[in-house]
Design an enzyme around this catalytic site. Structure first.
Site, PDB file in Angstrom:
ATOM      1  N   LYS A  41      -3.215   8.097   3.166  1.00 34.87           N
ATOM      2  CA  LYS A  41      -4.450   7.862   3.949  1.00 34.87           C
ATOM      3  C   LYS A  41      -4.264   8.327   5.394  1.00 34.87           C
ATOM      4  CE  LYS A  41      -7.133   6.075   0.735  1.00 34.87           C
ATOM      5  NZ  LYS A  41      -8.054   6.986   0.027  1.00 34.87           N
ATOM      6  N   TYR A  46       0.837  -1.215   0.000  1.00 32.90           N
ATOM      7  CA  TYR A  46       0.000   0.000   0.000  1.00 32.90           C
ATOM      8  C   TYR A  46       0.872   1.265   0.000  1.00 32.90           C
ATOM      9  CZ  TYR A  46      -4.543   2.263   0.503  1.00 32.90           C
ATOM     10  OH  TYR A  46      -5.678   3.003   0.275  1.00 32.90           O
TER      11      TYR A  46
HETATM   12  P1  NAD Z   1     -12.608   4.099  -8.239  1.00 30.17           P
HETATM   13  O1  NAD Z   1     -11.504   3.856  -9.184  1.00 30.17           O
HETATM   14  O2  NAD Z   1     -13.959   3.690  -8.661  1.00 30.17           O
HETATM   15  O3  NAD Z   1     -12.645   5.616  -7.774  1.00 30.17           O
HETATM   16  C1  NAD Z   1     -11.500   6.449  -7.719  1.00 30.17           C
HETATM   17  C2  NAD Z   1     -11.918   7.754  -8.369  1.00 30.17           C
HETATM   18  O4  NAD Z   1     -10.889   8.738  -8.244  1.00 30.17           O
HETATM   19  C3  NAD Z   1     -12.203   7.605  -9.867  1.00 30.17           C
HETATM   20  O5  NAD Z   1     -13.527   7.991 -10.157  1.00 30.17           O
HETATM   21  C4  NAD Z   1     -11.222   8.566 -10.521  1.00 30.17           C
HETATM   22  O6  NAD Z   1     -11.760   9.205 -11.664  1.00 30.17           O
HETATM   23  C5  NAD Z   1     -11.034   9.565  -9.371  1.00 30.17           C
HETATM   24  N1  NAD Z   1      -9.853  10.417  -9.591  1.00 30.17           N
HETATM   25  C6  NAD Z   1      -8.553  10.024  -9.688  1.00 30.17           C
HETATM   26  N2  NAD Z   1      -7.782  11.106  -9.937  1.00 30.17           N
HETATM   27  C7  NAD Z   1      -8.622  12.179  -9.977  1.00 30.17           C
HETATM   28  C8  NAD Z   1      -8.440  13.567 -10.204  1.00 30.17           C
HETATM   29  N3  NAD Z   1      -7.218  14.096 -10.460  1.00 30.17           N
HETATM   30  N4  NAD Z   1      -9.525  14.391 -10.186  1.00 30.17           N
HETATM   31  C9  NAD Z   1     -10.764  13.900  -9.966  1.00 30.17           C
HETATM   32  N5  NAD Z   1     -11.009  12.588  -9.734  1.00 30.17           N
HETATM   33  C10 NAD Z   1      -9.941  11.738  -9.758  1.00 30.17           C
HETATM   34  O7  NAD Z   1     -12.198   3.297  -6.899  1.00 30.17           O
HETATM   35  P2  NAD Z   1     -12.765   3.262  -5.404  1.00 30.17           P
HETATM   36  O8  NAD Z   1     -12.123   2.075  -4.800  1.00 30.17           O
HETATM   37  O9  NAD Z   1     -14.231   3.397  -5.384  1.00 30.17           O
HETATM   38  O10 NAD Z   1     -12.058   4.537  -4.754  1.00 30.17           O
HETATM   39  C11 NAD Z   1     -12.739   5.558  -4.065  1.00 30.17           C
HETATM   40  C12 NAD Z   1     -11.995   5.885  -2.771  1.00 30.17           C
HETATM   41  O11 NAD Z   1     -12.122   4.779  -1.875  1.00 30.17           O
HETATM   42  C13 NAD Z   1     -10.512   6.136  -2.929  1.00 30.17           C
HETATM   43  O12 NAD Z   1     -10.132   7.196  -2.076  1.00 30.17           O
HETATM   44  C14 NAD Z   1      -9.897   4.846  -2.432  1.00 30.17           C
HETATM   45  O13 NAD Z   1      -8.582   4.994  -1.944  1.00 30.17           O
HETATM   46  C15 NAD Z   1     -10.858   4.523  -1.314  1.00 30.17           C
HETATM   47  N6  NAD Z   1     -10.818   3.138  -0.816  1.00 30.17           N
HETATM   48  C16 NAD Z   1     -10.871   2.085  -1.687  1.00 30.17           C
HETATM   49  C17 NAD Z   1     -10.848   0.800  -1.184  1.00 30.17           C
HETATM   50  C18 NAD Z   1     -10.912  -0.384  -2.121  1.00 30.17           C
HETATM   51  O14 NAD Z   1     -10.567  -1.489  -1.704  1.00 30.17           O
HETATM   52  N7  NAD Z   1     -11.375  -0.214  -3.349  1.00 30.17           N
HETATM   53  C19 NAD Z   1     -10.781   0.567   0.193  1.00 30.17           C
HETATM   54  C20 NAD Z   1     -10.740   1.670   1.059  1.00 30.17           C
HETATM   55  C21 NAD Z   1     -10.750   2.951   0.548  1.00 30.17           C
END
Ligand code: NAD
Length: 281
Positions: free
Chosen positions: A164, A157
């Site tokens: 984070k 990570y």
């Molecule tokens: P996702 O890929 O669907 O969403 C990530 C989003 O970030 C995308 O829509 C992308 O377009 C956007 N993004 C990236 N760079 C950008 C920029 N410069 N301007 C505007 N938007 C931008 O994936 P997700 O897993 O739904 O991620 C959403 C959040 O959840 C993130 O912060 C991720 O770290 C967090 N998260 C994910 C997980 C997991 O296991 N998937 C677990 C915990 C937290």
């Protein structure tokens, strides 16, 4: 029966496709009566996000890149024009180079990607909260999505874990700053779920299996689980909650060792991790 978000309006940043956590949350907010404004990143994302937004009658579906102030100015101007005041903001945005989400943090992290990761994944929450709070009603709610890798070491990570940790700290500073306007600021620490962002993390499938074996509920969090928690956090149901990082991970964060019911499966998984490590150079 009227939904609990009837008459509420707000902004959702971070829908990429129908697997996105932002989409799950946008949909449940809409089902409960809210109107949402969605952003997307570039033409490729628009093809997926626009039909999703149209399916929930989103009044605003616009490009906005958190690193591009002009696009944010235009997005917020349109939101103000369409909604006047808003009630909630979801920040579900993160990015880091895939090459740096593998191997050792000490070896792989570059200055350029460190700064970029922090800018997109952390600073953007402060920026969006500042912009949103200017048009947010008292009692409004801002929410971000974080991960356990900011609290504990999680293999691969790396720089995203450091981001984070900074995001978790931002929640507390923003909650203090915006508290006098009656605005709440929180995070959901979500369990691992397969999304576009997650596909960048090395050995993600093994990690997900490990979580399922060792979470108290014996499974991984679903999109529905995180969506319902998002609804709670962005609605008045959580009116007394702010400065909080709420874990929605089937109890994995509170596991101190391994789930004895799955000790054999966990052992096999550790062997697979070891094999993967041995096969890397
Ligand atoms: P996702 O890929 O669907 O969403 C990530 C989003 O970030 C995308 O829509 C992308 O377009 C956007 N993004 C990236 N760079 C950008 C920029 N410069 N301007 C505007 N938007 C931008 O994936 P997700 O897993 O739904 O991620 C959403 C959040 O959840 C993130 O912060 C991720 O770290 C967090 N998260 C994910 C997980 C997991 O296991 N998937 C677990 C915990 C937290």
């Amino acid at each position: 029966m009227a939904g609990i978000m009837e008459g509420k309006k707000g902004i959702i940043f971070g829908v990429a496709n129908d697997h996105s956590m932002a989409w799950g949350i946008a949909k449940i907010l809409h089902d409960q009566g809210a109107e949402v404004a969605l952003n997307y990143m570039g033409d490729i994302m628009e093809k997926r996000v626009r039909p999703l937004g149209e399916s929930i009658n989103a009044p605003v579906i616009m490009p906005a890149n958190v690193q591009d102030d002009a696009s944010l100015d235009a997005f917020f101007a349109e939101v103000e024009k369409k909604f006047g005041k808003i009630d909630f903001l979801l920040h579900a945005v993160a990015f880091s180079n895939k090459e740096e989400l593998s191997g050792l943090y000490v070896e792989t992290t570059t200055r350029e990607n460190f700064k970029n990761t922090m800018d997109i994944s952390v600073y953007s929450f402060c920026d969006l909260c500042r912009r949103a709070s200017k048009i947010m009603n008292e009692g409004g709610s801002c929410l971000t999505l974080t991960y356990l890798g900011g609290e504990y070491y999680i293999p691969n990570y790396n720089v995203m874990g450091v981001a984070k940790a900074a995001l978790d700290a931002s929640v507390r500073y923003l909650a203090s700053d915006l508290g006098n306007k009656g605005i709440r600021v929180n995070a959901i620490s979500a369990g691992p779920i397969k999304t576009l962002a997650a596909s960048g993390i090395d050995d993600f499938t093994l990690m997900q299996k490990w979580n399922a074996y060792n979470a108290f509920l014996g499974r991984n969090m679903s999109l529905e689980d995180v969506s319902k928690t998002g609804l709670y956090m962005l609605s008045d149901l959580s009116s007394g909650v702010t400065g909080e990082v709420l874990h929605c991970d089937c109890g994995y964060h509170a596991q101190g060792m391994v789930n004895l019911e799955h000790i054999r499966e966990s052992g096999e998984l550790l062997t697979q991790f070891a094999d993967r490590l041995e096969n890397k150079d």
